[in-house]
Design a protein around this motif. Structure first.
Motif, PDB file in Angstrom:
ATOM      1  N   SER A 202       7.066  47.140  43.120  1.00 27.80           N
ATOM      2  CA  SER A 202       8.115  48.103  43.463  1.00 27.80           C
ATOM      3  C   SER A 202       8.968  48.427  42.242  1.00 27.80           C
ATOM      4  O   SER A 202       9.324  49.584  41.996  1.00 27.80           O
ATOM      5  CB  SER A 202       8.994  47.552  44.591  1.00 27.80           C
ATOM      6  OG  SER A 202       8.262  47.401  45.769  1.00 27.80           O
TER       7      SER A 202
ATOM      8  N   GLU B 127       7.068  50.720  39.971  1.00 25.98           N
ATOM      9  CA  GLU B 127       7.060  52.099  40.467  1.00 25.98           C
ATOM     10  C   GLU B 127       8.391  52.791  40.169  1.00 25.98           C
ATOM     11  O   GLU B 127       8.419  53.991  39.893  1.00 25.98           O
ATOM     12  CB  GLU B 127       6.757  52.099  41.965  1.00 25.98           C
ATOM     13  CG  GLU B 127       5.320  51.722  42.271  1.00 25.98           C
ATOM     14  CD  GLU B 127       5.071  51.503  43.757  1.00 25.98           C
ATOM     15  OE1 GLU B 127       3.893  51.411  44.135  1.00 25.98           O
ATOM     16  OE2 GLU B 127       6.051  51.431  44.525  1.00 25.98           O
ATOM     17  N   ARG B 128       9.475  52.025  40.201  1.00 27.36           N
ATOM     18  CA  ARG B 128      10.774  52.622  39.855  1.00 27.36           C
ATOM     19  C   ARG B 128      10.827  52.967  38.368  1.00 27.36           C
ATOM     20  O   ARG B 128      11.357  54.013  37.983  1.00 27.36           O
ATOM     21  CB  ARG B 128      11.895  51.653  40.230  1.00 27.36           C
ATOM     22  CG  ARG B 128      12.024  51.441  41.732  1.00 27.36           C
ATOM     23  CD  ARG B 128      13.012  50.347  42.087  1.00 27.36           C
ATOM     24  NE  ARG B 128      13.012  50.094  43.521  1.00 27.36           N
ATOM     25  CZ  ARG B 128      12.788  48.905  44.079  1.00 27.36           C
ATOM     26  NH1 ARG B 128      12.571  47.849  43.297  1.00 27.36           N
ATOM     27  NH2 ARG B 128      12.797  48.763  45.384  1.00 27.36           N
TER      28      ARG B 128
ATOM     29  N   ALA C 252       1.677  60.309  45.488  1.00 25.61           N
ATOM     30  CA  ALA C 252       1.660  59.294  46.547  1.00 25.61           C
ATOM     31  C   ALA C 252       0.551  59.579  47.561  1.00 25.61           C
ATOM     32  O   ALA C 252      -0.131  58.668  48.033  1.00 25.61           O
ATOM     33  CB  ALA C 252       3.010  59.243  47.253  1.00 25.61           C
TER      34      ALA C 252
ATOM     35  N   ASN D 224      12.579  58.782  44.974  1.00 29.75           N
ATOM     36  CA  ASN D 224      11.464  57.838  44.818  1.00 29.75           C
ATOM     37  C   ASN D 224      11.636  56.636  45.749  1.00 29.75           C
ATOM     38  O   ASN D 224      10.665  56.174  46.356  1.00 29.75           O
ATOM     39  CB  ASN D 224      11.395  57.360  43.370  1.00 29.75           C
ATOM     40  CG  ASN D 224      10.288  56.356  43.134  1.00 29.75           C
ATOM     41  OD1 ASN D 224       9.107  56.703  43.097  1.00 29.75           O
ATOM     42  ND2 ASN D 224      10.638  55.106  42.961  1.00 29.75           N
ATOM     43  N   GLU D 225      12.866  56.132  45.881  1.00 30.48           N
ATOM     44  CA  GLU D 225      13.097  54.957  46.739  1.00 30.48           C
ATOM     45  C   GLU D 225      12.857  55.294  48.200  1.00 30.48           C
ATOM     46  O   GLU D 225      12.297  54.493  48.961  1.00 30.48           O
ATOM     47  CB  GLU D 225      14.524  54.447  46.536  1.00 30.48           C
ATOM     48  CG  GLU D 225      14.747  53.021  46.982  1.00 30.48           C
ATOM     49  CD  GLU D 225      13.964  52.021  46.160  1.00 30.48           C
ATOM     50  OE1 GLU D 225      13.736  52.246  44.955  1.00 30.48           O
ATOM     51  OE2 GLU D 225      13.560  51.013  46.753  1.00 30.48           O
TER      52      GLU D 225
ATOM     53  N   LEU E 156       9.118  55.436  48.702  1.00 32.14           N
ATOM     54  CA  LEU E 156       8.504  54.105  48.761  1.00 32.14           C
ATOM     55  C   LEU E 156       8.558  53.552  50.185  1.00 32.14           C
ATOM     56  O   LEU E 156       7.607  52.910  50.641  1.00 32.14           O
ATOM     57  CB  LEU E 156       9.228  53.144  47.813  1.00 32.14           C
ATOM     58  CG  LEU E 156       8.967  53.307  46.313  1.00 32.14           C
ATOM     59  CD1 LEU E 156       9.833  52.342  45.515  1.00 32.14           C
ATOM     60  CD2 LEU E 156       7.497  53.071  45.999  1.00 32.14           C
TER      61      LEU E 156
ATOM     62  N   GLU F 122       5.120  52.943  53.085  1.00 29.87           N
ATOM     63  CA  GLU F 122       4.822  51.517  53.198  1.00 29.87           C
ATOM     64  C   GLU F 122       3.370  51.325  53.600  1.00 29.87           C
ATOM     65  O   GLU F 122       2.840  52.065  54.439  1.00 29.87           O
ATOM     66  CB  GLU F 122       5.737  50.866  54.230  1.00 29.87           C
ATOM     67  CG  GLU F 122       7.161  50.641  53.770  1.00 29.87           C
ATOM     68  CD  GLU F 122       7.300  49.406  52.889  1.00 29.87           C
ATOM     69  OE1 GLU F 122       8.447  49.068  52.569  1.00 29.87           O
ATOM     70  OE2 GLU F 122       6.275  48.810  52.514  1.00 29.87           O
TER      71      GLU F 122
ATOM     72  N   SER G 132      16.020  47.874  48.646  1.00 27.89           N
ATOM     73  CA  SER G 132      15.849  49.316  48.819  1.00 27.89           C
ATOM     74  C   SER G 132      17.089  49.934  49.457  1.00 27.89           C
ATOM     75  O   SER G 132      17.570  50.983  49.019  1.00 27.89           O
ATOM     76  CB  SER G 132      14.622  49.609  49.686  1.00 27.89           C
ATOM     77  OG  SER G 132      13.477  49.773  48.916  1.00 27.89           O
TER      78      SER G 132
END
Length: 336
Positions: A179, A182-183, A216, A249-250, A253, A257, A297
């Motif tokens: 995670s 990805e950030r 994504a 982006n968050e 995410l 899931e 998150s």
């Protein structure tokens, strides 16, 4: 598996049985163990707080699972994943304590290495961020040098995180590191767009969101996943780019899931001149309950939204989820 049984009815709760695996793990023979309290495996570096927790569990007649640093007969140490539970008689009284041991030295040392690497990454980020802030205040002639340094810094951080992921054994650790990676990748994408733009004062949010969601969708495990989008060109002042990009982006995410059986994704991005509105929705292949959002998150979304004076509204059902992000902007920035 190494096992031992103690008798709390005797003074000092001594060991009354150990199996061969216990003897092999500790280096002590059965004769050397019987009659002793298990504390003889402790040493100078055994955590007294952990020992106190074990003692409290014994006094209360409770189960406990805990990692302890123990010592073998030859003086070498090992991390012991201890599980201790009471064995009760028909009257409910504790007759014995059953203890199982597992040598988890490699796992504990790996976690410590990862923690050290994380601190190294955090330290590197702090140093590089300070360096970048100083450079960004310089004259426009230094723009290309700043661009070069940022790329290198993010590449170093990304490489360190990928190394950590490959070395991590625990699924929860790998998930947290992935995670974070990805950030960092999202930050790299924001940076790349800012410095490739004709006017670095502005950040084109709409195309960033489209590419982020398309990536994504392409990376999804569901080959039939479709994207339906309605997008109006929208831009933000560059100083809001990182917060806005990381916020979206968050949110994404959490919408993507891995446990969610995604069937379709819908994107709507538009501006009324005062507010940029981005709505991302998912439809599921089957009704699926939603897990609670990870605390990190939720905290990131709240803090990033506060920085932007934005709000994030969620609509969750068993058939899918949608999130609407509203970011206030001045009329001359919302659409150019």
């Amino acid at each position: 598996m190494p096992m031992a049984i103690t008798d709390p009815a005797q003074p000092d709760n001594p060991i009354v049985f150990v199996n061969e695996a216990f003897q092999l793990l500790t280096g002590y023979s059965r004769e050397e163990c019987i009659g002793k309290n298990c504390r003889f495996l402790q040493g100078d570096n055994t955590d007294p707080v952990a020992v106190a927790k074990v003692r409290k569990a014994v006094e209360a007649g409770d189960d406990i699972a805990i990692d302890l640093l123990n010592y073998r007969k030859d003086g070498s140490t090992f991390w012991n994943a201890l599980y201790l539970s009471p064995v009760r008689g028909e009257d409910g009284a504790v007759q014995f304590f059953f203890a199982s041991q597992l040598d988890v030295t490699e796992r504990v040392e790996s976690q410590r290495r990862i923690a050290g690497q994380k601190e190294q990454v955090d330290h590197e980020v702090r140093l590089r961020t300070a360096d970048l802030e100083a450079l960004l205040e310089a004259q426009s002639l230094l723009l290309h040098e700043v661009d070069h340094r940022v790329k290198n810094n993010l590449s170093v951080i990304g490489s360190l995180l990928r190394m950590q992921i490959r070395g991590a054994e625990e699924p929860v650790v790998r998930r947290a590191l992935r995670s974070t990676m990805e950030r960092v990748d999202a930050m790299a994408a924001i940076h790349r767009r800012l410095y490739q733009a004709d006017d670095v004062r502005y950040f084109e949010l709409s195309s960033f969101v489209v590419n982020l969601i398309q990536d994504a969708v392409n990376a999804s495990a569901y080959n039939s996943l479709t994207l339906d989008s309605s997008v109006q060109r929208t831009v933000l002042p560059s100083e809001k780019a990182t917060s806005a990009g990381l916020l979206i982006n968050e949110v994404l995410l959490n919408l993507f899931e891995t446990y969610l059986p995604l069937a379709a994704v819908k994107l709507d991005c538009h501006s009324d001149g005062k507010t940029i509105s981005v709505t991302i929705g998912t439809r599921l292949l089957s009704k699926t309950p939603h897990h609670e959002m990870p605390a990190i998150s939720a905290k990131l979304i709240a803090r990033l939204a506060a920085q932007l004076e934005a709000d994030v509204a969620w609509d969750r059902t068993l058939d899918g989820t949608s999130a609407t992000i509203r970011i206030p902007v001045s009329s001359n920035h919302a659409e150019t």
